[in-house]
Design a protein around this motif. Structure first.
Motif, PDB file in Angstrom:
ATOM      1  N   LEU A   1      33.334  32.036  60.995  1.00 28.55           N
ATOM      2  CA  LEU A   1      33.709  32.422  62.362  1.00 28.55           C
ATOM      3  C   LEU A   1      32.579  32.225  63.373  1.00 28.55           C
ATOM      4  CD1 LEU A   1      35.647  35.710  61.590  1.00 28.55           C
ATOM      5  CD2 LEU A   1      36.593  33.486  62.222  1.00 28.55           C
ATOM      6  N   GLY A   2      31.343  32.194  62.920  1.00 22.55           N
ATOM      7  CA  GLY A   2      30.198  32.122  63.828  1.00 22.55           C
ATOM      8  C   GLY A   2      30.235  30.924  64.751  1.00 22.55           C
ATOM      9  N   LEU A   3      30.563  29.756  64.212  1.00 19.00           N
ATOM     10  CA  LEU A   3      30.592  28.550  65.047  1.00 19.00           C
ATOM     11  C   LEU A   3      31.717  28.595  66.071  1.00 19.00           C
ATOM     12  CD1 LEU A   3      29.738  25.821  62.413  1.00 19.00           C
ATOM     13  CD2 LEU A   3      28.245  26.808  64.153  1.00 19.00           C
ATOM     14  N   MET A   4      32.832  29.224  65.700  1.00 22.56           N
ATOM     15  CA  MET A   4      33.930  29.366  66.663  1.00 22.56           C
ATOM     16  C   MET A   4      33.504  30.254  67.830  1.00 22.56           C
ATOM     17  SD  MET A   4      35.924  27.399  65.131  1.00 22.56           S
ATOM     18  CE  MET A   4      37.007  27.440  66.494  1.00 22.56           C
ATOM     19  N   ILE A   5      32.788  31.316  67.523  1.00 23.92           N
ATOM     20  CA  ILE A   5      32.297  32.215  68.571  1.00 23.92           C
ATOM     21  C   ILE A   5      31.281  31.487  69.445  1.00 23.92           C
ATOM     22  CG2 ILE A   5      30.939  34.313  68.975  1.00 23.92           C
ATOM     23  CD1 ILE A   5      32.331  35.444  66.427  1.00 23.92           C
ATOM     24  N   CYS A   6      30.386  30.732  68.825  1.00 23.22           N
ATOM     25  CA  CYS A   6      29.398  29.955  69.592  1.00 23.22           C
ATOM     26  C   CYS A   6      30.091  29.031  70.576  1.00 23.22           C
ATOM     27  CB  CYS A   6      28.522  29.120  68.660  1.00 23.22           C
ATOM     28  SG  CYS A   6      27.351  30.058  67.700  1.00 23.22           S
ATOM     29  N   LYS A   7      31.067  28.317  70.077  1.00 28.14           N
ATOM     30  CA  LYS A   7      31.792  27.359  70.920  1.00 28.14           C
ATOM     31  C   LYS A   7      32.441  28.065  72.115  1.00 28.14           C
ATOM     32  CE  LYS A   7      34.940  23.517  70.313  1.00 28.14           C
ATOM     33  NZ  LYS A   7      35.746  22.750  69.372  1.00 28.14           N
ATOM     34  N   GLU A   8      33.081  29.201  71.868  1.00 33.45           N
ATOM     35  CA  GLU A   8      33.729  29.946  72.950  1.00 33.45           C
ATOM     36  C   GLU A   8      32.714  30.465  73.963  1.00 33.45           C
ATOM     37  OE1 GLU A   8      37.000  30.201  73.616  1.00 33.45           O
ATOM     38  OE2 GLU A   8      37.283  28.858  71.907  1.00 33.45           O
TER      39      GLU A   8
ATOM     40  N   ARG B   1      21.106  32.569  67.809  1.00 35.91           N
ATOM     41  CA  ARG B   1      20.937  33.301  66.554  1.00 35.91           C
ATOM     42  C   ARG B   1      21.834  32.712  65.466  1.00 35.91           C
ATOM     43  NH1 ARG B   1      20.814  37.998  68.657  1.00 35.91           N
ATOM     44  NH2 ARG B   1      23.038  38.363  68.691  1.00 35.91           N
ATOM     45  N   ASN B   2      23.077  32.419  65.799  1.00 41.43           N
ATOM     46  CA  ASN B   2      23.997  31.866  64.810  1.00 41.43           C
ATOM     47  C   ASN B   2      23.593  30.465  64.376  1.00 41.43           C
ATOM     48  OD1 ASN B   2      26.660  30.239  64.134  1.00 41.43           O
ATOM     49  ND2 ASN B   2      26.934  32.387  63.553  1.00 41.43           N
ATOM     50  N   LEU B   3      23.226  29.617  65.332  1.00 44.45           N
ATOM     51  CA  LEU B   3      22.847  28.245  64.989  1.00 44.45           C
ATOM     52  C   LEU B   3      21.571  28.199  64.149  1.00 44.45           C
ATOM     53  CD1 LEU B   3      23.683  26.373  68.311  1.00 44.45           C
ATOM     54  CD2 LEU B   3      25.042  26.492  66.213  1.00 44.45           C
ATOM     55  N   ILE B   4      20.606  29.040  64.496  1.00 44.95           N
ATOM     56  CA  ILE B   4      19.365  29.085  63.713  1.00 44.95           C
ATOM     57  C   ILE B   4      19.639  29.636  62.315  1.00 44.95           C
ATOM     58  CG2 ILE B   4      17.090  30.173  63.543  1.00 44.95           C
ATOM     59  CD1 ILE B   4      17.032  29.963  66.695  1.00 44.95           C
TER      60      ILE B   4
ATOM     61  N   GLU C   1      34.819  15.152  58.351  1.00 44.35           N
ATOM     62  CA  GLU C   1      36.010  16.000  58.211  1.00 44.35           C
ATOM     63  C   GLU C   1      35.685  17.454  58.553  1.00 44.35           C
ATOM     64  OE1 GLU C   1      36.443  12.295  56.255  1.00 44.35           O
ATOM     65  OE2 GLU C   1      34.971  13.832  55.728  1.00 44.35           O
ATOM     66  N   THR C   2      34.542  17.941  58.103  1.00 43.74           N
ATOM     67  CA  THR C   2      34.141  19.314  58.412  1.00 43.74           C
ATOM     68  C   THR C   2      33.917  19.482  59.911  1.00 43.74           C
ATOM     69  OG1 THR C   2      33.143  19.616  56.230  1.00 43.74           O
ATOM     70  CG2 THR C   2      32.397  21.099  57.979  1.00 43.74           C
ATOM     71  N   ILE C   3      33.249  18.519  60.523  1.00 40.77           N
ATOM     72  CA  ILE C   3      33.023  18.577  61.977  1.00 40.77           C
ATOM     73  C   ILE C   3      34.351  18.560  62.715  1.00 40.77           C
ATOM     74  CG2 ILE C   3      32.066  17.339  63.963  1.00 40.77           C
ATOM     75  CD1 ILE C   3      29.780  16.447  62.087  1.00 40.77           C
ATOM     76  N   ASP C   4      35.283  17.726  62.272  1.00 41.57           N
ATOM     77  CA  ASP C   4      36.607  17.672  62.898  1.00 41.57           C
ATOM     78  C   ASP C   4      37.339  19.006  62.771  1.00 41.57           C
ATOM     79  OD1 ASP C   4      36.183  15.052  63.662  1.00 41.57           O
ATOM     80  OD2 ASP C   4      37.382  14.188  62.030  1.00 41.57           O
ATOM     81  N   GLU C   5      37.246  19.644  61.604  1.00 36.02           N
ATOM     82  CA  GLU C   5      37.888  20.942  61.410  1.00 36.02           C
ATOM     83  C   GLU C   5      37.307  21.983  62.362  1.00 36.02           C
ATOM     84  OE1 GLU C   5      37.427  21.812  57.263  1.00 36.02           O
ATOM     85  OE2 GLU C   5      39.122  20.544  56.697  1.00 36.02           O
ATOM     86  N   ILE C   6      35.996  22.006  62.485  1.00 35.05           N
ATOM     87  CA  ILE C   6      35.353  22.953  63.408  1.00 35.05           C
ATOM     88  C   ILE C   6      35.782  22.653  64.845  1.00 35.05           C
ATOM     89  CG2 ILE C   6      33.138  23.720  64.370  1.00 35.05           C
ATOM     90  CD1 ILE C   6      31.964  23.136  61.533  1.00 35.05           C
ATOM     91  N   SER C   7      35.822  21.388  65.207  1.00 38.36           N
ATOM     92  CA  SER C   7      36.206  20.989  66.557  1.00 38.36           C
ATOM     93  C   SER C   7      37.656  21.364  66.863  1.00 38.36           C
ATOM     94  CB  SER C   7      36.013  19.488  66.740  1.00 38.36           C
ATOM     95  OG  SER C   7      34.649  19.157  66.612  1.00 38.36           O
ATOM     96  N   ASN C   8      38.486  21.422  65.839  1.00 38.13           N
ATOM     97  CA  ASN C   8      39.902  21.783  66.009  1.00 38.13           C
ATOM     98  C   ASN C   8      40.148  23.268  65.781  1.00 38.13           C
ATOM     99  OD1 ASN C   8      40.892  19.202  66.697  1.00 38.13           O
ATOM    100  ND2 ASN C   8      40.726  18.597  64.557  1.00 38.13           N
ATOM    101  N   LYS C   9      39.078  24.056  65.918  1.00 36.78           N
ATOM    102  CA  LYS C   9      39.124  25.516  65.850  1.00 36.78           C
ATOM    103  C   LYS C   9      39.610  26.042  64.509  1.00 36.78           C
ATOM    104  CE  LYS C   9      39.461  26.223  70.760  1.00 36.78           C
ATOM    105  NZ  LYS C   9      40.014  26.973  71.845  1.00 36.78           N
ATOM    106  N   LYS C  10      39.265  25.338  63.460  1.00 38.50           N
ATOM    107  CA  LYS C  10      39.545  25.847  62.118  1.00 38.50           C
ATOM    108  C   LYS C  10      38.250  26.447  61.586  1.00 38.50           C
ATOM    109  CE  LYS C  10      43.097  22.472  61.096  1.00 38.50           C
ATOM    110  NZ  LYS C  10      43.481  21.345  60.263  1.00 38.50           N
ATOM    111  N   THR C  11      38.368  27.597  60.928  1.00 43.42           N
ATOM    112  CA  THR C  11      37.177  28.190  60.336  1.00 43.42           C
ATOM    113  C   THR C  11      36.847  27.457  59.044  1.00 43.42           C
ATOM    114  OG1 THR C  11      38.468  29.871  59.204  1.00 43.42           O
ATOM    115  CG2 THR C  11      37.568  30.468  61.347  1.00 43.42           C
ATOM    116  N   VAL C  12      35.581  27.171  58.873  1.00 46.69           N
ATOM    117  CA  VAL C  12      35.102  26.461  57.697  1.00 46.69           C
ATOM    118  C   VAL C  12      33.998  27.302  57.075  1.00 46.69           C
ATOM    119  CG1 VAL C  12      34.014  24.354  56.869  1.00 46.69           C
ATOM    120  CG2 VAL C  12      35.636  24.236  58.761  1.00 46.69           C
ATOM    121  N   SER C  13      34.179  27.678  55.830  1.00 42.21           N
ATOM    122  CA  SER C  13      33.175  28.477  55.138  1.00 42.21           C
ATOM    123  C   SER C  13      32.668  27.698  53.935  1.00 42.21           C
ATOM    124  CB  SER C  13      33.777  29.810  54.691  1.00 42.21           C
ATOM    125  OG  SER C  13      32.790  30.598  54.080  1.00 42.21           O
ATOM    126  N   LYS C  14      31.354  27.576  53.855  1.00 40.26           N
ATOM    127  CA  LYS C  14      30.718  26.835  52.774  1.00 40.26           C
ATOM    128  C   LYS C  14      29.490  27.619  52.343  1.00 40.26           C
ATOM    129  CE  LYS C  14      29.240  22.114  51.880  1.00 40.26           C
ATOM    130  NZ  LYS C  14      29.034  20.801  52.465  1.00 40.26           N
TER     131      LYS C  14
END
Length: 108
Positions: free
Chosen positions: A72-79, A7-10, A48-61
């Motif tokens: 926060l959605g991508l962090m939850i997906c990853k977990e 749901r989050n990825l879509i 850079e954005t992908i690296d931030e997400i991979s390093n558990k930083k929230t990125v909002s755009k």
């Protein structure tokens, strides 16, 4: 949990793809795991954005229509994927789109 990941990825693909864009969902049955891809031809992400997400930083755009998100959605997906003994990563190019890829173990 996996429903939440999809749901989050879509929703992200819809948010960051222009009108009349394309979103594809692919599945691959691999020996010990299931592999899923949610791919769009939207605005894409920088390395850079992908690296931030991979390093558990929230990125909002903002989305293509000004939609807001918390990042926060991508962090939850990853977990959630990690809880299923899986992996989660992105392939993306600015202006060409993003492919979110994750695997989950068949052995759970």
């Amino acid at each position: 949990m996996i429903d939440t990941v999809f749901r989050n990825l879509i929703n992200n693909s819809l948010k960051y793809t222009n009108k009349n864009g394309e979103i594809n969902i692919n599945y691959y049955d691999v020996e010990n795991y299931h592999k899923f891809e949610v791919e769009d031809n939207g605005i894409g992400m920088s390395k850079e954005t992908i690296d931030e997400i991979s390093n558990k930083k929230t990125v909002s755009k903002l989305g293509t229509d000004g939609e807001k998100g918390t990042g926060l959605g991508l962090m939850i997906c990853k977990e959630f994927v990690f809880l299923h003994n899986g992996e989660f990563w992105f392939e993306s190019e600015l202006g060409k789109g993003t492919k979110a890829i994750f695997t989950i173990s068949k052995l759970i």
